[in-house]
Each structure stands twice: as C-alpha cells, then as structure tokens.
Design an enzyme around this catalytic site. Structure first.
Site, PDB file in Angstrom:
ATOM      1  N   ASP A 160       0.806  -0.914  -0.270  1.00 53.92           N
ATOM      2  CA  ASP A 160       0.150  -0.010   0.008  1.00 53.92           C
ATOM      3  C   ASP A 160       0.830   1.064  -0.244  1.00 53.92           C
ATOM      4  OD1 ASP A 160      -1.705   1.848   1.150  1.00 53.92           O
ATOM      5  OD2 ASP A 160      -2.828   1.049   1.912  1.00 53.92           O
ATOM      6  N   ASP A 361      -2.928   6.632  -5.438  1.00 58.38           N
ATOM      7  CA  ASP A 361      -3.338   5.750  -4.027  1.00 58.38           C
ATOM      8  C   ASP A 361      -3.204   4.431  -4.856  1.00 58.38           C
ATOM      9  OD1 ASP A 361      -3.270   4.828  -1.648  1.00 58.38           O
ATOM     10  OD2 ASP A 361      -5.351   5.342  -1.437  1.00 58.38           O
TER      11      ASP A 361
END
Ligand SMILES: *[C@@H]1O[C@H](CO)[C@@H](O)[C@H](O)[C@H]1NC(C)=O
Ligand SMILES: *[C@@H]1O[C@H](CO)[C@@H](O)[C@H](O)[C@H]1NC(C)=O
Ligand SMILES: *[C@@H]1O[C@H](CO)[C@@H](O)[C@H](O)[C@H]1NC(C)=O
Ligand SMILES: *[C@@H]1O[C@H](CO)[C@@H](O)[C@H](O)[C@H]1NC(C)=O
Length: 483
Positions: A160, A361
């Site tokens: 992530d 992201d």
C-alpha cells in the site's frame, strides 16, 4: 500474559470491516477488434476511441499466469487480493458485491480526506491534535509475497502506497490471528528475530509516526489502525526480510502482530510503501534509493509486478514532478492539469485542481476528482455515449449505461494531463466499471467538497508501470508495463 497490557491499545481500535475490489476485464487489442467491427465506426475516430468486447469485461475465475512479465531483478509478482491468482481465492472469486466494494472505497477516501485536513491543522496547532493522527487510510487491494526470518518463510502481504508500516501475524497470537494461507510466522523458530526494547530510540518513534506505543515486560508494543477498520497490535521487532536471493535486509523493523484484523482476505499482513521512518522505502533507501515501481494488471486474473531500486527505465516513460505540498504526509503527490476525452481537453478550469491538489494511491480503487472537474468531465464523456441507454447509478458511480444487446461497445479515450505536459491515457480496462452488461459505469467519482484532495486510484493505473522516485521528486508513467 500480555492481554491486559494490550487492552489499553485495543480501546483505540475499531471493529473489523470489509474492504475489497474487483477489477474489470477488457480486450487487449483494440485495433484487431476494430478491424472486425469496422462497420460500427468511421476511421476518423480511430485514435480516440476504444472498442471493447462486452464478454471481455466480465470477470475470469482462472488465474492466467502467462501474463507474468517480470524481467527485472528485485521484482515481486503482484496479484489482486480477491482475484484467482491468490491461492486463497480459487473457489470464491467474485463473492463480494460491487456496492460493498465501492462503499469501502469511499471509507478509504473519507479517511484520506480527513487525514490530510488534519495534517493542515497540525501545522497550525501541533500540540492539541496529536492523538487524532493515529489512523491510517486503509489496507489496499494488491499482494506481494516476501520472506521473513531464518530460515526464510514466505508470506503474502498487501502492499500500500498510502501507509508506512510493515507487519505480519505472529505466533503465539496472544490476542487474535485471522485465517491466512501460510502457517503463521513463528519468531521462536527464527534465528534472526529480535524484539525491540521499550528503551530503544526506535520504540519512541512509534508515536511520532502516528501509531500507538506501549510496553510489555520491557518489549516495545505498537498499535496501528486503518481507516477501513483493519488494525494490528503486537511487538515491534527486527527480522531479516528477504525480497529475492540478492536482496536481503537484516534488521528490518516490523510488527510481530498479536492482535490483528485484516478484513476478509487470508493475507498475513501488510507492507507499507508510503513515506515515513518505518516505511519499506525508508528502510531500504541505501539499496533502492527510494525508487520503486508497480504495474497493476488489467484483470484481477492476471499478474503484475512491484520492482524496487533504480533499474533501467522504460523508454516510453513520462515523468511529472511531485508537488512538495504532500512531503510531510505518507502520500505521493501529483499535479493534475486537465482531462482529455477522445483527445480533446474537457472544459475544466485548471485552477480547480490547484485548490487541494492530488495524490496517487495504490489502495483507492476509483479516481476522485474535484466536483466541478467531475461534472465537466462526465458531460464530455457522455456526449460520446448517447446512443446507449442510461442505467441507474451504482453506489458512488453516477454515469452508467445499459449495454445489454451489444457485443462490442465504443467509449472515448480518457487521458489525464499532468504537470510537465504529459498525457496519461487510461487503459480501456480502467474507463468503465462493470456490474454486468446492463449496468456499466464511468469509473470516476466526484469528491464531496472542492477542498478535498483529488486521488488517482488503482483502477485507472492498470497496465501502466508507475515509477515513484522520492529522491528526484517525480512520478513516472510508462504505458504497456503489464497485461
Ligand atoms: C492469458 O493471457 C495471454 C496474454 O494476454 C492471452 O494471450 C491468453 O489468451 C490468456 N489466456 C487465458 C486462458 O485467458
Ligand atoms: C519478545 O517479547 C515477548 C513479550 O515480552 C516475549 O514473550 C517473547 O519471548 C520475546 N521474544 C524473543 C525472541 O525474545
Ligand atoms: C479559472 O478560475 C479562476 C479562479 O476561480 C478565475 O480567476 C479564472 O478567471 C478562471 N479562468 C477561466 C478561463 O475561466
Ligand atoms: C445486472 O444486475 C442487476 C442487479 O443485480 C440485476 O437486476 C440485473 O438483472 C442484471 N442484469 C443482467 C443482464 O444480468
């Protein structure tokens, strides 16, 4: 033993919640298709439309490992956490509803927005708000497999770019460990494992990095909670981390998780690629020089990659500078200038992108745009889609079409224009989000507020090799990085 000491930390944490995503499928070769379908379109539009076979947009339940394209050293295979290439999913692919996936995506986005608005408040008053920092934005959708310990054991971890700590479930699971694919990491069976003591300087960095800090029989404790309600509590420890035979990091700081919640996937833990002292990117900076890239495949049944270090750049890479405004956050910034639809700039005043800026992201699914930018963009997109009947909205997606009765549909190309004059044309697997043939939606959404940061989500990053270079301060996009 440690249960009562942990209970203080538990009170910070929220109950578990599900967060997942299903990627859509598209045809790979628009030109071949176009030839077959040439009666549908005139040649004028050839460079600015996609022809997509509806059947190719439907999910596949079989992992296609021939899509592997890893050719660099220091690379890991990337698979989708709910796709058939992750061992745990072979019998239960697509068990998750789209409404659920999209509403969880909104939770992640809400936590990014609140975290960034907290950051700007902290600059004004750093003293009164420290405890509010302790929420991370979510846990992402894609997995890599890395090795821990001596002898090395392999574990599937979510990666992530929006969070910065690495942890894995750890015996004896003093609180709770969820089911995972591999046997749970057992520190007592590893020669290279060492706890960090409460007196160590690294222990005191935990709260400075926005996590909860604690101490149990002089062993340092961490607690981390995410905006999607995942969490982990355990011992801060050092261990040997193995990426590949030639890339081994002794003394890597990670969390030996004793009480863990990681949504529904049978994943061992998480590897954080955002900014921060504990981040993988910081801990490996000597070798990899804060450079990494990933390619997220067009289908959740295909394999992508995550590559570390300054390897040879693809010839067709386009770089855009990272704005400095996000440097004190875990996020990597982007500077969006405009959006092209079928090769023409949508009439969006580029100042709307300046208000709050943008980030990239890997864990947000759907790209979020400022409200006025989204309105102009969707109206430009819809002009190309008027021949299709409209379908009802799907959760956060409000521009939907009914393609029943069509074998092949046509969409305009969509490009995002970044500072530096680069045009990143979204792969056609990233333009429409398909529930089924009678409900396919433009895969973009608007922010609630003009002051919220825009987010380039993973759905729109598919098939690009995306290069993060936090030393030169730039993000690169190279088309055709993976299938
Ligand atoms: C797997 O992917 C390759 C490359 O895109 C493609 O040629 C092949 O048809 C795919 N196989 C299956 C079973 O989908
Ligand atoms: C790490 O600390 C915990 C808690 O104090 C302890 O139970 C465990 O045995 C320690 N592990 C090692 C390898 O020292
Ligand atoms: C764009 O918006 C800014 C700020 O609202 C305004 O000053 C400017 O005139 C606008 N430009 C155009 C071309 O509308
Ligand atoms: C698409 O999904 C909706 C909601 O589940 C359902 O009502 C509709 O019948 C489906 N359409 C097709 C063609 O399967």
């Amino acid at each position: 033993m440690a249960t009562s000491i942990f209970s203080n930390l538990f009170s910070f944490l929220l109950p578990p919640f599900l967060f997942f995503i299903l990627l859509l499928h598209s045809s790979k070769n628009s030109y071949a298709l176009q030839e077959k379908m040439s009666t549908l379109e005139t040649k004028d539009f050839h460079l600015h439309v996609h022809f997509i076979k509806i059947s190719s947009l439907l999910p596949s339940t079989v992992c296609n490992s021939s899509t592997k394209v890893i050719n660099k050293k220091s690379s890991l295979e990337v698979v989708h956490k709910h796709g058939p290439c992750f061992a745990s999913n072979q019998d239960r692919v697509n068990a998750h509803s789209h409404a659920e996936i999209l509403s969880q995506d909104q939770s992640r986005v809400d936590s990014i927005h609140s975290r960034l608005s907290m950051n700007s408040m902290e600059e004004i008053d750093a003293v009164t708000l420290p405890t509010k920092k302790g929420v991370f934005v979510g846990t992402g959708n894609y997995l890599v497999t890395v090795g821990f310990g001596t002898p090395t054991k392999k574990y599937a971890l979510i990666f992530d770019t929006g969070s910065h700590f690495t942890w894995t479930q750890c015996e004896p699971c003093a609180g709770f460990c969820h089911d995972q694919v591999e046997p749970i990491f057992n520190p007592s069976k590893s020669k290279s494992y060492a706890n960090i003591t409460c007196r160590a300087a690294t222990c005191n960095q935990i709260s400075a990095e926005g996590m909860q800090q604690g101490c149990s029989s002089s062993t340092c404790l961490y607690g981390i909670s995410y905006g999607d309600s995942s969490s982990s509590i355990g011992f801060l420890a050092k261990e040997k981390l193995t990426i590949s035979r030639s890339d081994v990091f002794p003394g890597y700081l990670f969390g030996c998780g004793q009480q863990n919640q990681l949504l529904s996937s049978r994943v061992a833990g998480l590897i954080g690629l955002g900014r921060g002292k504990f981040s993988f990117v910081s801990q490996t900076a000597k070798k990899y020089r804060k450079i990494f890239s990933h390619c997220l495949p067009s289908k959740d049944s295909s394999v992508g990659y995550l590559t570390f270090g300054p390897t040879k750049l693809p010839k067709n890479i386009m770089f855009t500078p990272m704005p400095k405004s996000f440097q004190k956050t875990p996020f990597y910034g982007l500077d969006i200038i405009g959006i092209n639809v079928a090769g023409q700039r949508a009439p969006i005043n580029s100042s709307v992108f300046k208000t709050a800026g943008a980030i990239i992201d890997s864990g947000t699914v759907i790209t979020r745009l400022p409200p006025t930018a989204y309105a102009q963009f969707k109206s430009a997109f819809h002009k190309w889609m008027t021949k299709y009947p409209r379908a009802p909205p799907l959760s956060i997606l409000d521009t939907c079409y009914d393609f029943s009765g069509y074998n092949v549909i046509r969409t305009p190309t969509v490009s995002i224009v970044f500072n530096g004059g680069i045009n990143v044309e979204i792969d056609y697997s990233g333009v429409l989000y398909l529930r089924n043939e009678s409900q396919a939606c433009l895969a973009f959404a608007k922010n609630k507020d003009a002051g919220d940061v825009a987010i380039l989500g993973n759905f729109q990053q598919k098939t690009y090799e995306v290069v993060y270079d936090d030393v030169k301060g730039r993000v690169g996009f190279a088309p055709g990085g993976c299938l």
